[in-house]
Enzyme design. Structure first.
Site, short mmCIF file in Angstrom:
data_model
loop_
_atom_site.label_atom_id
_atom_site.label_comp_id
_atom_site.label_asym_id
_atom_site.label_seq_id
_atom_site.Cartn_x
_atom_site.Cartn_y
_atom_site.Cartn_z
CB THR A 142 0.33 6.20 37.27
OG1 THR A 142 0.90 7.48 37.55
CG2 THR A 142 -0.68 5.89 38.39
CG ASP A 163 30.98 -6.15 41.02
OD1 ASP A 163 31.28 -7.21 41.60
OD2 ASP A 163 31.75 -5.18 40.89
CG ASN A 221 33.13 -9.24 38.00
OD1 ASN A 221 33.85 -10.05 38.56
ND2 ASN A 221 32.39 -8.37 38.66
CG ASP A 278 31.57 -12.84 40.21
OD1 ASP A 278 32.59 -12.40 40.72
OD2 ASP A 278 30.68 -13.45 40.83
CE LYS A 301 35.53 -6.14 40.80
NZ LYS A 301 34.27 -6.28 41.55
C1 LIG Z 1 34.44 -13.60 36.93
C2 LIG Z 1 34.90 -14.59 37.92
O1 LIG Z 1 34.12 -15.33 38.52
N1 LIG Z 1 36.22 -14.61 38.14
C3 LIG Z 1 36.68 -15.51 39.09
C4 LIG Z 1 36.90 -16.84 38.47
C5 LIG Z 1 38.30 -17.03 38.05
C6 LIG Z 1 38.20 -18.08 37.00
N2 LIG Z 1 36.83 -18.04 36.48
C7 LIG Z 1 36.43 -18.56 35.23
C8 LIG Z 1 35.10 -18.84 34.90
CL1 LIG Z 1 33.83 -18.61 36.04
C9 LIG Z 1 34.77 -19.34 33.63
N3 LIG Z 1 35.71 -19.54 32.69
C10 LIG Z 1 36.99 -19.25 32.99
N4 LIG Z 1 38.10 -19.35 32.23
C11 LIG Z 1 39.14 -18.95 33.00
C12 LIG Z 1 40.49 -18.92 32.52
C13 LIG Z 1 40.90 -19.40 31.30
N5 LIG Z 1 42.22 -19.19 31.23
C14 LIG Z 1 43.10 -19.53 30.13
N6 LIG Z 1 42.67 -18.59 32.35
C15 LIG Z 1 41.61 -18.42 33.15
C16 LIG Z 1 41.69 -17.80 34.50
N7 LIG Z 1 38.74 -18.57 34.23
C17 LIG Z 1 37.40 -18.76 34.23
C18 LIG Z 1 36.13 -17.06 37.15
#
Ligand SMILES: CC(=O)NC[C@@H]1CCN(c2c(Cl)cnc3[nH]c(-c4cn(C)nc4C)nc23)C1
Length: 277
Positions: free
Chosen positions: A173, A138, A143, A156, A140
């Protein structure tokens, strides 16, 4: 460095919760600080009834086992976890730079050098995951996160799977495996290689290669590998060559992760200090 007691049972009292960072799949992610050390983390809060409702215990458990076991500069760390009556909390590495997606939207598209650095980092992270029999499936821009130095972090692992690696040892095998089983094995691993081709295209052109109004059209374009390179922006022949060697229908014919690292476009754009070569 205070002596770490790895067996520590974390609880919410160990953290000061900061601003919400965004939404993961099954809950919110908050900026948080571990009180004693002042260490900044991202705390992912998942509601148990959400997990029960969608029957995702095993998936979440697998994500946690996988991410806890992975140690790579381009893979977001899962330091630990704890739970209370209604929620599960994942203590994740905090990526100071936020989502790569945002940077891509802001600049529209990336320079060839920056795109190549991200592709090389992703390739090394995937090579590491694949040798541990982990397929992300996944990958993208949403993530992909950036740390304070702009280094890419894959996050993620909600949909990654632990490939049934014991099948190798069990059957020894391939003679007894039906073609679709063998194909399935190859197919699973190579799905991440295909995605690297999609991302490389999107980093350079600002849009994914098979984008279409309706999902059915996107599906048709993917199945046909209906790949075309617009005349603008002017993208190097090497970059197009790499993309064309990844977006190949026959998964066994896609460029391997090793070959990506040796591709002229990566060699030309990525010097060793950008990423660990
Ligand atoms: C990949 C995923 O889990 N995305 C969804 C979650 C959104 C914030 N998550 C973060 C996660 Cl899991 C870890 N670190 C992060 N840092 C940030 C962030 C920093 N800034 C300046 N703006 C942001 C937004 N976000 C994260 C993950």
């Amino acid at each position: 460095q205070p002596p770490k007691n790895p067996k520590k049972q974390w609880s919410l009292n160990d953290f000061e919760i900061g601003k919400p960072l965004g939404k993961g799949k099954f809950g919110r992610v908050y900026l948080a600080r571990e009180v004693k050390s002042g260490f900044i983390v991202a705390l992912k809060v998942i509601f148990k009834e959400q997990i029960e409702k969608y029957r995702l215990h095993h998936q979440l458990r697998r994500e946690m086992e996988i991410q806890t076991s992975l140690r790579h500069p381009n893979v977001l760390r899962l330091y630990g976890w704890f739970h209370d009556e209604e929620r599960i909390y994942l203590i994740l590495e905090y990526a100071h730079g936020g989502e790569l997606y945002r940077e891509l939207r802001k600049t529209g598209r990336l320079s060839e050098k920056q795109a190549a650095i991200y592709i090389a980092s992703l390739t090394q992270a995937l090579a590491y995951c694949h040798e541990k029999h982990v397929i992300h499936r996944d990958i993208k821009p949403e993530n992909l996160l950036l740390d304070h130095e702009g280094r890419l972090k894959i996050a993620d692992f909600g949909w990654s799977v632990q490939s049934r690696s014991k099948r190798h040892t069990m059957c020894g095998t391939l003679d007894y495996l039906a073609p679709e089983m063998v194909e399935n094995k190859a197919h699973d691993y190579a799905v991440d290689n295909w995605t690297l081709g999609i991302l490389c295209y999107e980093f350079l052109y600002g849009v994914p290669p098979f984008e279409a109004e309706r999902q059915t059209d996107t599906f048709r374009r993917i199945m046909k590998v209906d790949l075309s390179f617009p005349s603008t922006p002017d993208v190097s022949a090497e970059a197009k060559d790499l993309i064309s060697q990844l977006l190949v229908k026959d998964s066994s014919k896609r460029l391997s992760l090793q070959k990506i690292m040796e591709h002229p476009w990566v060699i030309k754009n990525v010097t060793s200090h950008d990423t660990i070569i």
